[in-house]
Motif scaffolding. Structure first.
Motif, PDB file in Angstrom:
ATOM      1  N   ASP A 169      55.949  38.050  33.655  1.00  0.00           N
ATOM      2  CA  ASP A 169      55.373  39.230  33.637  1.00  0.00           C
ATOM      3  C   ASP A 169      56.211  40.105  32.740  1.00  0.00           C
ATOM      4  O   ASP A 169      57.422  40.091  32.143  1.00  0.00           O
ATOM      5  N   GLY A 188      46.470  43.160  40.688  1.00  0.00           N
ATOM      6  CA  GLY A 188      45.782  44.352  40.292  1.00  0.00           C
ATOM      7  C   GLY A 188      45.264  45.444  41.185  1.00  0.00           C
ATOM      8  O   GLY A 188      44.887  45.021  42.183  1.00  0.00           O
ATOM      9  N   PRO A 208      48.045  47.270  36.736  1.00  0.00           N
ATOM     10  CA  PRO A 208      48.799  46.174  37.288  1.00  0.00           C
ATOM     11  C   PRO A 208      49.987  46.919  38.269  1.00  0.00           C
ATOM     12  O   PRO A 208      50.523  48.070  37.822  1.00  0.00           O
TER      13      PRO A 208
END
Length: 455
Positions: free
Chosen positions: A167, A326, A304
């Motif tokens: 990420d 989310g 996010p």
């Protein structure tokens, strides 16, 4: 009409980790990784001014980048491997074998460095040659690829990440470690940066892993284990611009909001703390509503959020992989367009964040199939959304040549998607990357600036 950069290819090579690398050669994806399995990659572009004409790009800068990248990979070995999903495995696995490495391409460009690294209007297509395309096939996907390109007064480093592998936090940590080692090759990542590969720190209370893996296999199934990425359809005529939220802008909005709340009993005035993130994103929602001009209906906003510190037990910040979920907000356009619309948006965004704090994984079960379907047909996505974060501190990625002149999230290529980074200058809280058609961009910039003036 689109401008296309002319590139002269100088070198294409594979940068392997040193033979002494001992990090895990195999790493299983978690349920939070699987959510992003076939999403389009995350692309970052760093622009650096050449510090001196006396420093040779080809003889000094490129060799330093290559050698430090190799040394960095001994701590980030999975990034040098490939993502595979074998018939014997329930979920995809990142595998590193001898001979693997990161692809690096060096090229020269005739593009205008200061135009591309500026705040002004730039065509989206101008950035495409500056970031690498991720090598992906049905049964194999490279984790990351890098392209370094020379500009007339500087150079750029383009990085493409497979979203199912890392990420934004993990990606930025890798880049900062690479930059640190580029300055001093004997250094090692700080304890806060050193990646943690222990998958046991992430609990899966409802066996989401099987649920998500099955959803992907059933998408074009049965038992479809393809790793081919799903890209949104190309849109032409889009331009990119960067807007800034300065400290004075945020403070002005905050004071106005708190003053209005104190005079209106319908608003919650119990808390005087409103984060810069909440104020900025609420303001972007109001600007978008004004641009679209629709007076009725819903305005959907999603973003996010990193849940490392929200999960129980907490996941260490240096955990390697995806640890984001989310968060979604539904707003009435008619209310957002009123004088106090930004207050409503702030309250709803704050409430959504608090709900995420209380149960960060509550959304997973209901949204798994939706996310897969959205990836299969990006035309269904009409949600204002965000990518990136000002907390990542991308402007601190100094390779020894000064901090970046500009950082662009190139993969943010939708009129519905805003990219967020920290600011290069101390008076800027965050930079907002925007992509729209030219007339819409001109109108949005005007709305954005006029909003500060009218308060």
């Amino acid at each position: 009409m689109a401008n296309f950069l002319s590139l002269k290819l100088i070198d294409v090579c594979k940068v392997p980790p040193p033979p002494t690398a001992v990090e895990p050669s195999s790493l299983r994806l978690t349920f939070l990784d699987l959510l992003w399995l076939r999403f389009h990659p995350y692309q970052l572009l760093f622009f650096y001014e050449l510090p001196s004409n006396e420093i040779s790009f080809h003889d000094v800068i490129v060799p330093k980048l290559k050698s430090s990248l190799s040394l960095t990979l001994q701590h980030y070995l999975p990034l040098a491997g490939n993502l595979v999903w074998s018939s014997q495995s329930d979920v995809p696995v990142i595998e590193f074998v001898e001979g693997d490495g990161i692809s690096m391409t060096v090229a020269e460009s005739d593009g205008d460095f200061y135009h591309l690294s500026g705040n002004g209007f730039r065509e989206v297509s101008e950035f495409h040659p500056l970031v690498p395309q991720l090598p992906v096939s049905h049964d194999r996907a490279a984790g990351i690829a890098i392209v370094t390109k020379f500009q007339n007064k500087g150079f750029s480093i383009g990085i493409t990440n497979h979203h199912a592998i890392i990420d934004g936090r993990s990606s930025t940590s890798f880049i900062k470690s690479w930059a640190q080692i580029c300055i001093e090759e004997s250094s090692i990542p700080t304890p806060k940066q050193m990646p943690l590969y222990d998958r046991s720190v992430l609990t899966d209370p409802k066996d989401f892993e099987k649920l998500i893996a099955k959803a992907w296999q059933d998408l074009e199934g049965p038992n479809n284990k393809s790793l081919n990425l799903k890209f949104p359809p190309k849109k032409y005529g889009l331009i990119r611009s960067t807007l800034e939220f300065k400290h004075q802008n945020i403070q002005k909005l905050k004071e106005w909001i708190l003053k209005k709340k104190s005079k209106n009993e319908n608003f919650d005035s119990s808390s005087s703390h409103i984060s810069s993130f909440v104020i900025a994103t609420a303001y972007l929602c109001v600007c978008t509503a004004k641009l679209e001009g629709l007076k009725e209906g819903k305005l959907f906003f999603g973003f996010p959020t990193d849940v490392r510190t929200r999960l129980k037990p907490q996941v260490p910040l240096n955990y390697f992989g995806n640890c984001v979920v989310g968060v979604f907000v539904c707003l009435e356009r008619s209310e957002v367009l009123r004088e106090n619309g930004i207050i409503l948006a702030c309250d709803e965004i704050s409430k959504a964040i608090k709900n995420c704090d209380d149960g960060p994984l509550n959304w997973c079960e209901n949204l798994v199939s939706t996310i897969c379907q959205m990836t299969n047909d990006y035309s269904e996505i009409q949600v204002i959304s965000l990518t990136g974060s000002p907390r990542f501190g991308v402007y601190s990625a100094d390779f020894g040549f000064g901090k970046p002149k500009r950082v662009e999230i190139v993969s943010a290529e939708s009129p519905y998607l805003f990219s967020l980074t920290d600011g290069r200058n101390s008076d800027v809280v965050m930079e907002i990357g925007i992509v729209k058609k030219r007339k819409e961009m001109e109108a949005f910039v005007a709305i954005f600036n006029q909003g500060f003036e009218s308060i």
